[in-house]
Design an enzyme around this catalytic site. Structure first.
Site, PDB file in Angstrom:
ATOM      1  N   TYR A  60       1.364   0.427 142.979  1.00 52.49           N
ATOM      2  CA  TYR A  60       1.811   1.714 143.539  1.00 52.49           C
ATOM      3  C   TYR A  60       0.848   2.269 144.591  1.00 52.49           C
ATOM      4  O   TYR A  60       0.840   3.481 144.823  1.00 52.49           O
ATOM      5  CB  TYR A  60       1.997   2.723 142.401  1.00 52.49           C
ATOM      6  CG  TYR A  60       3.322   2.581 141.662  1.00 52.49           C
ATOM      7  CD1 TYR A  60       4.545   2.570 142.351  1.00 52.49           C
ATOM      8  CD2 TYR A  60       3.366   2.490 140.276  1.00 52.49           C
ATOM      9  CE1 TYR A  60       5.759   2.461 141.682  1.00 52.49           C
ATOM     10  CE2 TYR A  60       4.588   2.385 139.595  1.00 52.49           C
ATOM     11  CZ  TYR A  60       5.780   2.377 140.307  1.00 52.49           C
ATOM     12  OH  TYR A  60       6.987   2.275 139.642  1.00 52.49           O
ATOM     13  N   PHE A  68       1.415  12.764 141.067  1.00 51.99           N
ATOM     14  CA  PHE A  68       1.855  12.062 139.843  1.00 51.99           C
ATOM     15  C   PHE A  68       1.296  10.639 139.743  1.00 51.99           C
ATOM     16  O   PHE A  68       1.598   9.912 138.798  1.00 51.99           O
ATOM     17  CB  PHE A  68       3.387  12.034 139.769  1.00 51.99           C
ATOM     18  CG  PHE A  68       4.055  11.432 140.992  1.00 51.99           C
ATOM     19  CD1 PHE A  68       4.176  10.059 141.134  1.00 51.99           C
ATOM     20  CD2 PHE A  68       4.550  12.260 141.997  1.00 51.99           C
ATOM     21  CE1 PHE A  68       4.778   9.509 142.256  1.00 51.99           C
ATOM     22  CE2 PHE A  68       5.153  11.711 143.130  1.00 51.99           C
ATOM     23  CZ  PHE A  68       5.265  10.334 143.256  1.00 51.99           C
ATOM     24  N   ARG A  96      18.547  -1.941 145.600  1.00 53.90           N
ATOM     25  CA  ARG A  96      18.232  -0.508 145.567  1.00 53.90           C
ATOM     26  C   ARG A  96      19.490   0.322 145.288  1.00 53.90           C
ATOM     27  O   ARG A  96      19.437   1.352 144.626  1.00 53.90           O
ATOM     28  CB  ARG A  96      17.602  -0.068 146.889  1.00 53.90           C
ATOM     29  CG  ARG A  96      16.248  -0.702 147.166  1.00 53.90           C
ATOM     30  CD  ARG A  96      15.115   0.023 146.515  1.00 53.90           C
ATOM     31  NE  ARG A  96      14.937   1.375 146.981  1.00 53.90           N
ATOM     32  CZ  ARG A  96      13.906   2.153 146.653  1.00 53.90           C
ATOM     33  NH1 ARG A  96      12.952   1.694 145.844  1.00 53.90           N
ATOM     34  NH2 ARG A  96      13.808   3.376 147.106  1.00 53.90           N
ATOM     35  N   THR A 102      15.798   7.654 143.321  1.00 52.50           N
ATOM     36  CA  THR A 102      14.557   7.748 142.528  1.00 52.50           C
ATOM     37  C   THR A 102      14.692   8.744 141.372  1.00 52.50           C
ATOM     38  O   THR A 102      14.278   8.465 140.249  1.00 52.50           O
ATOM     39  CB  THR A 102      13.398   8.172 143.458  1.00 52.50           C
ATOM     40  OG1 THR A 102      13.305   7.211 144.510  1.00 52.50           O
ATOM     41  CG2 THR A 102      12.079   8.246 142.705  1.00 52.50           C
ATOM     42  N   ARG A 113      20.053   3.894 137.244  1.00 53.92           N
ATOM     43  CA  ARG A 113      19.395   5.154 136.876  1.00 53.92           C
ATOM     44  C   ARG A 113      20.415   6.256 136.595  1.00 53.92           C
ATOM     45  O   ARG A 113      20.202   7.099 135.698  1.00 53.92           O
ATOM     46  CB  ARG A 113      18.438   5.586 137.983  1.00 53.92           C
ATOM     47  CG  ARG A 113      17.165   4.729 138.049  1.00 53.92           C
ATOM     48  CD  ARG A 113      16.379   5.028 139.309  1.00 53.92           C
ATOM     49  NE  ARG A 113      15.101   4.352 139.372  1.00 53.92           N
ATOM     50  CZ  ARG A 113      14.397   4.213 140.493  1.00 53.92           C
ATOM     51  NH1 ARG A 113      14.871   4.693 141.637  1.00 53.92           N
ATOM     52  NH2 ARG A 113      13.235   3.589 140.478  1.00 53.92           N
ATOM     53  N   ASN A 123      12.361   6.668 134.855  1.00 50.90           N
ATOM     54  CA  ASN A 123      13.580   6.191 135.523  1.00 50.90           C
ATOM     55  C   ASN A 123      13.812   4.676 135.378  1.00 50.90           C
ATOM     56  O   ASN A 123      14.576   4.080 136.119  1.00 50.90           O
ATOM     57  CB  ASN A 123      13.613   6.648 136.986  1.00 50.90           C
ATOM     58  CG  ASN A 123      12.478   6.086 137.810  1.00 50.90           C
ATOM     59  OD1 ASN A 123      11.691   5.279 137.321  1.00 50.90           O
ATOM     60  ND2 ASN A 123      12.390   6.497 139.053  1.00 50.90           N
ATOM     61  N   HIS A 126      12.118  -0.477 138.637  1.00 52.07           N
ATOM     62  CA  HIS A 126      11.534  -0.488 139.985  1.00 52.07           C
ATOM     63  C   HIS A 126      12.246  -1.547 140.817  1.00 52.07           C
ATOM     64  O   HIS A 126      12.582  -2.618 140.308  1.00 52.07           O
ATOM     65  CB  HIS A 126      10.041  -0.847 139.908  1.00 52.07           C
ATOM     66  CG  HIS A 126       9.472  -1.181 141.254  1.00 52.07           C
ATOM     67  ND1 HIS A 126       9.013  -0.211 142.121  1.00 52.07           N
ATOM     68  CD2 HIS A 126       9.340  -2.361 141.916  1.00 52.07           C
ATOM     69  CE1 HIS A 126       8.613  -0.789 143.250  1.00 52.07           C
ATOM     70  NE2 HIS A 126       8.801  -2.100 143.146  1.00 52.07           N
ATOM     71  N   GLU A 137       5.072  -7.446 146.849  1.00 52.80           N
ATOM     72  CA  GLU A 137       5.192  -7.234 145.397  1.00 52.80           C
ATOM     73  C   GLU A 137       5.430  -8.555 144.655  1.00 52.80           C
ATOM     74  O   GLU A 137       4.875  -8.775 143.573  1.00 52.80           O
ATOM     75  CB  GLU A 137       6.306  -6.220 145.115  1.00 52.80           C
ATOM     76  CG  GLU A 137       5.892  -4.812 145.549  1.00 52.80           C
ATOM     77  CD  GLU A 137       6.995  -3.757 145.503  1.00 52.80           C
ATOM     78  OE1 GLU A 137       6.692  -2.590 145.806  1.00 52.80           O
ATOM     79  OE2 GLU A 137       8.155  -4.091 145.179  1.00 52.80           O
TER      80      GLU A 137
HETATM   81  P1  GDP Z   1      11.323   4.390 143.809  1.00 50.25           P
HETATM   82  O1  GDP Z   1      11.033   3.398 144.914  1.00 50.25           O
HETATM   83  O2  GDP Z   1      12.751   4.852 143.807  1.00 50.25           O
HETATM   84  O3  GDP Z   1      10.905   3.891 142.443  1.00 50.25           O
HETATM   85  O4  GDP Z   1      10.478   5.725 144.122  1.00 50.25           O
HETATM   86  P2  GDP Z   1       9.021   5.917 144.760  1.00 50.25           P
HETATM   87  O5  GDP Z   1       8.500   4.642 145.337  1.00 50.25           O
HETATM   88  O6  GDP Z   1       9.084   7.106 145.644  1.00 50.25           O
HETATM   89  O7  GDP Z   1       8.157   6.349 143.493  1.00 50.25           O
HETATM   90  C1  GDP Z   1       7.725   5.382 142.569  1.00 50.25           C
HETATM   91  C2  GDP Z   1       7.894   5.927 141.176  1.00 50.25           C
HETATM   92  O8  GDP Z   1       7.072   7.075 141.019  1.00 50.25           O
HETATM   93  C3  GDP Z   1       9.298   6.424 140.840  1.00 50.25           C
HETATM   94  O9  GDP Z   1      10.181   5.392 140.452  1.00 50.25           O
HETATM   95  C4  GDP Z   1       9.020   7.379 139.705  1.00 50.25           C
HETATM   96  O10 GDP Z   1       8.819   6.668 138.490  1.00 50.25           O
HETATM   97  C5  GDP Z   1       7.688   7.987 140.137  1.00 50.25           C
HETATM   98  N1  GDP Z   1       7.900   9.249 140.843  1.00 50.25           N
HETATM   99  C6  GDP Z   1       8.366   9.430 142.112  1.00 50.25           C
HETATM  100  N2  GDP Z   1       8.434  10.729 142.426  1.00 50.25           N
HETATM  101  C7  GDP Z   1       8.005  11.396 141.321  1.00 50.25           C
HETATM  102  C8  GDP Z   1       7.820  12.770 140.994  1.00 50.25           C
HETATM  103  O11 GDP Z   1       8.096  13.667 141.789  1.00 50.25           O
HETATM  104  N3  GDP Z   1       7.332  13.061 139.749  1.00 50.25           N
HETATM  105  C9  GDP Z   1       7.021  12.098 138.847  1.00 50.25           C
HETATM  106  N4  GDP Z   1       6.559  12.448 137.639  1.00 50.25           N
HETATM  107  N5  GDP Z   1       7.179  10.787 139.116  1.00 50.25           N
HETATM  108  C10 GDP Z   1       7.659  10.442 140.327  1.00 50.25           C
HETATM  109 MG    MG Z   2       9.239   2.763 145.716  1.00 51.86          MG
END
Ligand code: GDP
Ligand code: MG
Length: 162
Positions: A60, A68, A96, A102, A113, A123, A126, A137
């Site tokens: 990440y 977070f 996706r 997300t 989701r 959620n 990934h 990745e």
């Molecule tokens: P993804 O690609 O849809 O998984 O989303 P992102 O890459 O933006 O974020 C990675 C992961 O971080 C997400 O799948 C969530 O588990 C977590 N995440 C993202 N935004 C938030 C947030 O606003 N709050 C919290 N607690 N977790 C978040």
């Molecule tokens: Mg992501």
């Protein structure tokens, strides 16, 4: 309409998909794999691993400035994660779509989701967000010899390849 082998091969992509500890603990592995499998995508690598926190931080790294980030990395390293590579035409973008937004509150019904999760911090899954991240990745989670390469008998029916 038949597609020739070369055009099909040129459009094949690979993406990294992982069922996070919440999805594994909730018994959703078969449900999630079934959705990718039924679509016609091909599983080429799979393993159940509990990543270390520093590995989660690498995975990440793009989010390291977010508030977070620490909690997210603690969570990803809290238990077994099902790491997979899926192959198919358009699998990065469509993967996706299968996953959904997300925030599960904003994910459409019918998505993973949308159907199976409620809050953004849990959620369940990934998926790589583009060709570059997919490559990075896959290389982070798998050694080259762990990723298989094979022709599925379904391919001529899924793609109309002659
Ligand atoms: P993804 O690609 O849809 O998984 O989303 P992102 O890459 O933006 O974020 C990675 C992961 O971080 C997400 O799948 C969530 O588990 C977590 N995440 C993202 N935004 C938030 C947030 O606003 N709050 C919290 N607690 N977790 C978040
Ligand atoms: Mg992501």
């Amino acid at each position: 309409m038949l597609q020739d082998q070369e055009a099909h091969a040129a459009q094949m992509e690979r993406t990294f998909i992982a069922i996070k500890p919440d999805g594994v603990q909730r018994g959703l592995i078969s449900e999630i794999i079934a959705r990718f499998e039924r679509k016609g995508f091909k599983l080429v690598a799979i393993k159940l691993v509990t990543p270390t926190k520093s590995f989660a931080q690498k995975h990440y790294h793009d989010l390291k400035e977010r508030p977070f980030f620490d909690g997210l990395c603690d969570f990803l390293s809290s238990g077994p994660v099902l790491a997979m590579v899926w192959e198919g035409e358009g699998v990065i973008k469509y993967g996706r779509k299968l996953i959904g937004a997300t925030d599960p509150q904003k994910s459409e019904p019918g998505t993973i989701r949308g159907d199976l999760a409620v809050v953004v911090g849990r959620n369940i899954i990934h998926g790589s967000d583009g060709p570059e991240t997919a490559k990075d990745e896959i290389n982070l989670w798998f050694k080259p010899e762990e990723v298989t390469s094979y022709t599925s008998n379904q391919e001529k029916w899924v793609y109309g390849v002659n």
